[in-house]
Design a protein around this motif. Structure first.
Motif, short mmCIF file in Angstrom:
data_model
loop_
_atom_site.label_atom_id
_atom_site.label_comp_id
_atom_site.label_asym_id
_atom_site.label_seq_id
_atom_site.Cartn_x
_atom_site.Cartn_y
_atom_site.Cartn_z
N VAL A 26 -4.40 -4.70 -4.52
CA VAL A 26 -5.03 -5.69 -3.64
C VAL A 26 -6.50 -5.76 -4.00
O VAL A 26 -7.19 -4.75 -4.03
N ASP A 28 -10.26 -7.10 -3.15
CA ASP A 28 -11.17 -7.61 -2.12
C ASP A 28 -12.05 -8.66 -2.81
O ASP A 28 -12.84 -8.33 -3.70
N LEU A 29 -11.89 -9.91 -2.43
CA LEU A 29 -12.59 -11.00 -3.12
C LEU A 29 -14.09 -11.03 -2.83
O LEU A 29 -14.84 -11.64 -3.59
N LYS A 32 -15.07 -8.06 -5.28
CA LYS A 32 -14.38 -8.15 -6.57
C LYS A 32 -13.88 -6.82 -7.11
O LYS A 32 -13.92 -6.56 -8.31
N GLU A 34 -10.75 -3.49 -6.40
CA GLU A 34 -9.50 -3.16 -5.74
C GLU A 34 -9.80 -2.50 -4.40
O GLU A 34 -10.62 -1.58 -4.30
N SER A 53 -4.09 -12.67 2.27
CA SER A 53 -4.80 -13.76 1.57
C SER A 53 -5.72 -14.53 2.52
O SER A 53 -6.77 -15.00 2.10
N TYR A 57 -8.40 -11.42 0.62
CA TYR A 57 -7.87 -10.53 -0.41
C TYR A 57 -6.98 -11.30 -1.36
O TYR A 57 -6.30 -12.25 -0.97
N ASP A 58 -6.98 -10.89 -2.61
CA ASP A 58 -6.06 -11.43 -3.60
C ASP A 58 -4.92 -10.43 -3.71
O ASP A 58 -5.13 -9.28 -4.10
N ARG A 60 -1.92 -11.16 -5.36
CA ARG A 60 -0.96 -11.57 -6.39
C ARG A 60 -0.37 -10.38 -7.15
O ARG A 60 0.76 -10.43 -7.60
N THR A 76 4.47 -8.96 -3.45
CA THR A 76 3.92 -9.88 -2.46
C THR A 76 5.00 -10.78 -1.88
O THR A 76 5.11 -10.94 -0.66
#
Length: 93
Positions: A26, A28-29, A32, A34, A53, A57-58, A60, A76
């Motif tokens: 995961v 954290d946007l 940037k 994990e 999302s 959080y990304d 994918r 996911t």
């Protein structure tokens, strides 16, 4: 065959929803990197990945590990599907 596999996964997840789980992959946007998420119950891990999302959080590449070694991890799509199908029942003891 795919339906039987999904039923087996759903049954195993519902039975083990209170078991310890770890989430990896995961991002954290905002920073940037994990996200470090400690050990949480399987039901809460599924809820987090299914909804992460919208929290920035990304997911994918997210994987949820639980159960005995060798138990297939949840991706996911699995978490989104399980949360949509069972919702709050995954959080009950």
């Amino acid at each position: 065959m795919l339906l039987a596999l999904n039923d087996a996964i759903s049954t195993a997840v519902l039975a083990g929803r209170g078991a310890d789980a770890e989430i990896h992959g995961v991002i954290d946007l905002t920073i940037k990197t994990e996200a470090r998420i400690g050990t949480i119950s399987l039901g809460h891990a599924i809820q987090f990945v299914a909804n992460a999302s919208v929290l920035g959080y990304d997911v994918r590449g997210a994987m949820v590990f639980y159960g005995e070694p060798g138990t297939p991890s949840l991706r996911t799509w699995d978490c989104e599907h399980l949360w949509a199908q069972y919702g709050g029942a995954l959080l009950q003891p």
